[in-house]
Scaffold this motif. Structure first.
Motif, PDB file in Angstrom:
ATOM      1  N   PRO A 197       7.054   2.235  -1.583  1.00 47.49           N
ATOM      2  CA  PRO A 197       5.958   2.531  -1.659  1.00 47.49           C
ATOM      3  C   PRO A 197       5.656   3.617   0.506  1.00 47.49           C
ATOM      4  N   ASP A 198       6.893   3.345   0.208  1.00 45.89           N
ATOM      5  CA  ASP A 198       7.133   4.573   1.371  1.00 45.89           C
ATOM      6  C   ASP A 198       8.237   5.708   0.976  1.00 45.89           C
ATOM      7  N   TYR A 199       8.826   5.796   0.041  1.00 48.22           N
ATOM      8  CA  TYR A 199       9.163   7.044  -0.640  1.00 48.22           C
ATOM      9  C   TYR A 199       8.774   8.662   0.450  1.00 48.22           C
ATOM     10  N   PRO A 200       9.509   9.359   0.457  1.00 43.74           N
ATOM     11  CA  PRO A 200      11.111   9.552   0.351  1.00 43.74           C
ATOM     12  C   PRO A 200      11.684   8.884   1.877  1.00 43.74           C
ATOM     13  N   TYR A 201      10.575   7.918   2.247  1.00 45.75           N
ATOM     14  CA  TYR A 201      11.992   7.507   3.612  1.00 45.75           C
ATOM     15  C   TYR A 201      12.898   6.059   2.792  1.00 45.75           C
ATOM     16  N   SER A 202      12.800   6.092   1.841  1.00 42.45           N
ATOM     17  CA  SER A 202      13.716   4.845   1.165  1.00 42.45           C
ATOM     18  C   SER A 202      13.538   4.840  -0.182  1.00 42.45           C
ATOM     19  N   PRO A 203      15.024   5.017  -0.437  1.00 42.40           N
ATOM     20  CA  PRO A 203      14.822   4.737  -1.913  1.00 42.40           C
ATOM     21  C   PRO A 203      14.770   4.405  -2.734  1.00 42.40           C
ATOM     22  N   PRO A 204      14.541   5.146  -4.268  1.00 41.86           N
ATOM     23  CA  PRO A 204      14.354   4.643  -5.680  1.00 41.86           C
ATOM     24  C   PRO A 204      15.032   4.000  -6.416  1.00 41.86           C
ATOM     25  N   THR A 205      14.601   3.245  -7.338  1.00 43.42           N
ATOM     26  CA  THR A 205      15.943   3.045  -8.207  1.00 43.42           C
ATOM     27  C   THR A 205      15.753   3.024  -9.256  1.00 43.42           C
TER      28      THR A 205
ATOM     29  N   MET B 194       0.858  -1.154  -0.161  1.00 39.85           N
ATOM     30  CA  MET B 194      -0.219   0.095  -0.048  1.00 39.85           C
ATOM     31  C   MET B 194       0.700   0.815   0.228  1.00 39.85           C
ATOM     32  N   CYS B 195       0.584   2.124  -1.308  1.00 39.06           N
ATOM     33  CA  CYS B 195       1.831   3.223  -1.101  1.00 39.06           C
ATOM     34  C   CYS B 195       1.068   4.408  -0.048  1.00 39.06           C
ATOM     35  N   SER B 196       1.863   4.923   0.810  1.00 45.92           N
ATOM     36  CA  SER B 196       1.564   6.116   2.088  1.00 45.92           C
ATOM     37  C   SER B 196       0.824   7.305   1.337  1.00 45.92           C
ATOM     38  N   PRO B 197       0.008   7.932   1.657  1.00 42.47           N
ATOM     39  CA  PRO B 197      -0.747   8.867   1.389  1.00 42.47           C
ATOM     40  C   PRO B 197       0.963  10.056   1.119  1.00 42.47           C
ATOM     41  N   SER B 198       2.164  10.369   1.782  1.00 45.34           N
ATOM     42  CA  SER B 198       2.710  11.301   1.731  1.00 45.34           C
ATOM     43  C   SER B 198       3.551  10.901   0.762  1.00 45.34           C
ATOM     44  N   ALA B 199       4.090   9.435   0.184  1.00 41.62           N
ATOM     45  CA  ALA B 199       5.135   8.931  -0.840  1.00 41.62           C
ATOM     46  C   ALA B 199       4.155   9.690  -2.184  1.00 41.62           C
ATOM     47  N   VAL B 200       3.029   9.430  -2.231  1.00 39.32           N
ATOM     48  CA  VAL B 200       1.393   9.924  -3.509  1.00 39.32           C
ATOM     49  C   VAL B 200       2.353  11.836  -3.461  1.00 39.32           C
ATOM     50  N   ARG B 201       1.701  12.163  -2.285  1.00 40.57           N
ATOM     51  CA  ARG B 201       2.299  13.506  -2.566  1.00 40.57           C
ATOM     52  C   ARG B 201       3.553  14.014  -2.650  1.00 40.57           C
ATOM     53  N   ALA B 202       4.572  13.719  -1.977  1.00 37.94           N
ATOM     54  CA  ALA B 202       6.045  13.842  -2.379  1.00 37.94           C
ATOM     55  C   ALA B 202       5.825  13.708  -3.841  1.00 37.94           C
ATOM     56  N   LEU B 203       5.485  12.702  -4.330  1.00 40.93           N
ATOM     57  CA  LEU B 203       6.142  12.239  -5.848  1.00 40.93           C
ATOM     58  C   LEU B 203       5.199  13.195  -6.667  1.00 40.93           C
ATOM     59  N   GLY B 204       4.144  13.564  -6.647  1.00 45.17           N
ATOM     60  CA  GLY B 204       3.682  14.463  -7.071  1.00 45.17           C
ATOM     61  C   GLY B 204       3.977  15.667  -7.138  1.00 45.17           C
ATOM     62  N   LEU B 205       4.020  16.692  -6.067  1.00 40.20           N
ATOM     63  CA  LEU B 205       5.110  18.008  -5.982  1.00 40.20           C
ATOM     64  C   LEU B 205       6.503  17.856  -7.231  1.00 40.20           C
ATOM     65  N   GLU B 206       7.480  16.130  -6.726  1.00 37.06           N
ATOM     66  CA  GLU B 206       8.663  16.599  -7.334  1.00 37.06           C
ATOM     67  C   GLU B 206       7.595  16.448  -9.063  1.00 37.06           C
ATOM     68  N   PHE B 207       6.771  15.792  -9.027  1.00 38.87           N
ATOM     69  CA  PHE B 207       6.953  15.963 -11.081  1.00 38.87           C
ATOM     70  C   PHE B 207       6.836  16.831 -11.388  1.00 38.87           C
ATOM     71  N   LYS B 208       5.257  17.832 -10.759  1.00 31.24           N
ATOM     72  CA  LYS B 208       4.818  19.102 -11.211  1.00 31.24           C
ATOM     73  C   LYS B 208       6.296  19.796 -11.039  1.00 31.24           C
ATOM     74  N   SER B 209       7.229  19.626  -9.946  1.00 28.95           N
ATOM     75  CA  SER B 209       8.253  20.805  -9.433  1.00 28.95           C
ATOM     76  C   SER B 209       8.877  20.624 -11.247  1.00 28.95           C
ATOM     77  N   LEU B 210       9.422  18.850 -11.906  1.00 23.86           N
ATOM     78  CA  LEU B 210      10.198  18.881 -12.742  1.00 23.86           C
ATOM     79  C   LEU B 210       9.752  19.454 -13.985  1.00 23.86           C
ATOM     80  N   GLN B 211       8.717  19.130 -14.562  1.00 23.39           N
ATOM     81  CA  GLN B 211       7.636  19.648 -15.229  1.00 23.39           C
ATOM     82  C   GLN B 211       7.635  21.414 -15.327  1.00 23.39           C
ATOM     83  N   GLU B 212       7.811  22.055 -14.448  1.00 22.76           N
ATOM     84  CA  GLU B 212       7.583  23.342 -14.709  1.00 22.76           C
ATOM     85  C   GLU B 212       8.980  23.984 -14.972  1.00 22.76           C
ATOM     86  N   GLU B 213       9.944  23.032 -13.901  1.00 25.01           N
ATOM     87  CA  GLU B 213      11.234  23.869 -13.596  1.00 25.01           C
ATOM     88  C   GLU B 213      12.080  23.010 -14.265  1.00 25.01           C
ATOM     89  N   PRO B 214      11.859  22.614 -15.665  1.00 25.45           N
ATOM     90  CA  PRO B 214      13.326  21.721 -16.062  1.00 25.45           C
ATOM     91  C   PRO B 214      14.492  22.271 -15.507  1.00 25.45           C
TER      92      PRO B 214
END
Length: 174
Positions: free
Chosen positions: A63-71, A1-21
């Motif tokens: 699922p627990d990003y940002p507490y664990s690293p991506p691959t 189960m993905c944590s709501p904080s992971a979804v929020r963090a990834l959403g913000l990071e993705f948006k930031s990278l789209q707006e400020e490549p």
């Protein structure tokens, strides 16, 4: 189960990278419904052996990003001391922050929750510029890179594999 904080963090990071490549890479979602798998385009840094290269990679988040690293896994073949033959990247910033005296890495060099996609990809670009030959994932590439560096670019074997040879392990820089 993905944590709501992971979804929020990834959403913000993705948006930031789209707006400020950031120069050197672009990201997009593999599937618009899944924030946990990204496609990454990494462009070879100027004034390096990888200049002009285009490398595709996949980034998967736990699922627990940002507490664990991506691959991060290269989908394009890359001849580099820190890339395994299967495309997996070996870089300290993606290792869990455990104290492992055998690794030669300090815990502060490893993943921590203040890191993000931007810092990871900037570290990857830096690694293309200056490989870590002390802890190689690809020993042959590491040996060749050291020979190339020690010869101040006169030994062309490493450079030729990257740029010209129809070698099954390399990516051709155009």
């Amino acid at each position: 189960m993905c944590s709501p904080s992971a979804v929020r963090a990834l959403g913000l990071e993705f948006k930031s990278l789209q707006e400020e490549p950031v120069e050197g890479f672009r990201v997009k979602l593999v599937n618009d419904e899944n924030l946990f798998e990204w496609e990454v385009a990494i462009f070879g840094p100027p004034n390096t052996l990888y200049e002009g290269g285009y490398f595709k990679a996949s980034m998967k988040f736990p699922p627990d990003y940002p507490y664990s690293p991506p691959t991060l896994k290269f989908l394009t073949k890359v001849w580099h001391p820190n890339v395994y033959e299967n495309g997996d990247l070996c870089i300290s910033i993606l290792h869990p922050p455990v104290d492992d005296p055998q690794s030669g890495e300090l815990p502060c060099e490893r993943w921590n929750p203040t890191q993000n996609v931007r810092t990871i990809l900037l570290s990857v670009i830096s690694l293309l510029n200056e490989p870590n030959t002390f802890s190689p994932a690809n020993v042959d590439a590491s040996v060749m890179y050291r020979k190339w560096k020690e010869s101040r670019g006169k030994d062309k074997e490493y450079e030729n594999i990257i740029r010209y040879n129809p070698h099954p392990h390399c990516y051709h820089v155009m």
